[in-house]
Design an enzyme around this catalytic site. Structure first.
Site, mmCIF file in Angstrom:
data_model
loop_
_atom_site.group_PDB
_atom_site.id
_atom_site.type_symbol
_atom_site.label_atom_id
_atom_site.label_comp_id
_atom_site.label_asym_id
_atom_site.label_seq_id
_atom_site.Cartn_x
_atom_site.Cartn_y
_atom_site.Cartn_z
ATOM 1 N N ASP A 25 0.852 -1.184 0.000
ATOM 2 C CA ASP A 25 0.000 0.000 0.000
ATOM 3 C C ASP A 25 0.898 1.247 0.000
ATOM 4 O O ASP A 25 2.123 1.151 0.131
ATOM 5 C CB ASP A 25 -0.891 -0.046 1.243
ATOM 6 N N ALA A 27 -0.086 5.242 1.414
ATOM 7 C CA ALA A 27 -0.215 6.025 2.654
ATOM 8 C C ALA A 27 -0.364 5.113 3.862
ATOM 9 O O ALA A 27 -1.227 4.236 3.900
ATOM 10 C CB ALA A 27 -1.408 6.970 2.560
ATOM 11 N N ALA A 58 -13.647 9.868 10.164
ATOM 12 C CA ALA A 58 -13.031 9.964 8.839
ATOM 13 C C ALA A 58 -12.227 8.728 8.495
ATOM 14 O O ALA A 58 -12.105 8.358 7.324
ATOM 15 C CB ALA A 58 -12.133 11.203 8.765
ATOM 16 N N MET A 62 -11.180 3.596 5.814
ATOM 17 C CA MET A 62 -9.927 3.882 5.112
ATOM 18 C C MET A 62 -9.449 2.689 4.284
ATOM 19 O O MET A 62 -9.518 1.546 4.712
ATOM 20 C CB MET A 62 -8.830 4.273 6.107
ATOM 21 N N LYS A 66 -12.002 6.499 -2.867
ATOM 22 C CA LYS A 66 -12.335 7.674 -2.074
ATOM 23 C C LYS A 66 -13.807 8.102 -2.205
ATOM 24 O O LYS A 66 -14.386 8.615 -1.251
ATOM 25 C CB LYS A 66 -11.401 8.833 -2.434
ATOM 26 N N HIS A 69 -15.487 5.721 -0.002
ATOM 27 C CA HIS A 69 -15.152 6.097 1.368
ATOM 28 C C HIS A 69 -16.095 7.184 1.874
ATOM 29 O O HIS A 69 -16.627 7.093 2.985
ATOM 30 C CB HIS A 69 -13.694 6.584 1.406
ATOM 31 N N ARG A 173 -10.761 -1.970 -3.193
ATOM 32 C CA ARG A 173 -10.766 -2.806 -2.001
ATOM 33 C C ARG A 173 -12.162 -2.871 -1.377
ATOM 34 O O ARG A 173 -12.885 -1.891 -1.437
ATOM 35 C CB ARG A 173 -9.783 -2.243 -0.964
ATOM 36 N N ASP A 199 -1.753 -1.218 5.860
ATOM 37 C CA ASP A 199 -2.076 -0.726 7.200
ATOM 38 C C ASP A 199 -3.573 -0.649 7.458
ATOM 39 O O ASP A 199 -3.982 -0.297 8.572
ATOM 40 C CB ASP A 199 -1.471 0.671 7.402
#
Length: 282
Positions: A25, A27, A58, A62, A66, A69, A173, A199
């Site tokens: 990944d 970030a 927020a 994750m 986006k 999201h 994802r 992460d």
């Protein structure tokens, strides 16, 4: 005469070769300790829409595309309740679309502020290169955002062999499409020779859904959500409380290994290599 026991057993083959590819990944995994850039912008977007959200809200979805999201944030009961109180109606797809349109330029504008590579990244990539592993990468970012990440990473010496983001596949994802596109691009087979490192919980699922090994990073990314200097300033007992909370969650989601950050990855790779030699599968 045919003996019935001949129909009572099945036989399967086992891959016993080496690892061939790690797929990372961005970030929170290789850069942007704490996965700060997207979380900051999601808060800005919802504040502009008149419904401020917390950093914790927020971060909940994750790793997803986006736009998805933003839609998932709208489904959080506390956010949905405040939206209705503010606007008199529940958030609709048009609202998600407007916020996503706001999100794109804001995210692109701030990415380089959070582009520092996470400690250990270059050393681990160098070790992977020595082992002839291919280096793939996936992200919930769109192509324009990823281009910024890639340019910033290149300046620091990190250049993966392939990169695919949520805008490059039909489904992001937790679907496995980005992992599989990396494998196609890099000519990697079988999937048992691939490790996905992420992460986020949905990024762990991405690897599992592809059929690869999966390593979760508990501390450097979204699940703690603080920058490196803040993490380093925590007392050891606070750090351990975070580990005690996150490690079981990632294992329960299916991760084969959970570690603090990419700096701790090499022993996991060694263990996977040993398991493959024994004929084990992810």
């Amino acid at each position: 005469m045919q003996f019935t026991h001949e129909r009572e057993f099945t036989y399967s083959r086992a891959y016993r070769g080496p690892l061939r590819c790690v797929i990372l990944d961005w970030a929170g995994t290789t850069m942007d300790f704490g996965c700060m850039a997207p979380a900051v912008v999601f808060r800005q977007v919802f504040e502009k829409a008149g419904v401020p959200i917390s950093l914790e809200e927020a971060r909940i979805p994750m790793g997803a595309h986006k736009r998805v999201h933003i839609g998932l944030i709208c489904e959080i009961p506390s956010v949905r309740r405040r939206w209705v109180e503010t606007h008199g109606t529940e958030p609709a797809d048009d609202d998600v679309g407007r916020m996503f349109a706001d999100f794109i330029p804001l995210q692109e504008a701030c990415l380089s502020e959070y582009s520092q590579l996470i400690p250990g990244t270059l050393e681990v990539i160098d070790e992977c290169r020595k082992r002839d592993y291919k280096i793939g990468s996936t992200s919930g970012y769109l192509p324009g955002m990823l281009a910024i990440n890639q340019a910033d990473a290149k300046k620091q010496g990190y250049i993966p062999d392939a990169t695919f983001g949520a805008g490059d596949v039909k489904r992001g994802r937790p679907f496995p499409h980005m992992v599989l596109r990396n494998m196609l691009e890099l000519d990697i087979s079988p999937v048992q020779s691939v490790v996905k490192i992420d992460d986020t919980l949905t990024g762990i699922e991405e690897g599992l859904n592809a059929g690869s090994w999966a390593v979760g990073l508990a501390i450097s990314g979204n699940e703690v959500g603080v920058q490196l200097d803040e993490w380093n300033a925590f007392p050891e007992e606070v750090k351990q409380k975070h580990r005690d909370r996150i490690y079981p969650t990632m294992y329960q989601r299916g991760a084969h290994y959970v570690i603090d950050s990419i700096a701790d990855l090499v022993p996991c790779l060694d263990d996977i290599e040993a398991r493959l030699r024994r004929g084990e599968k992810p």
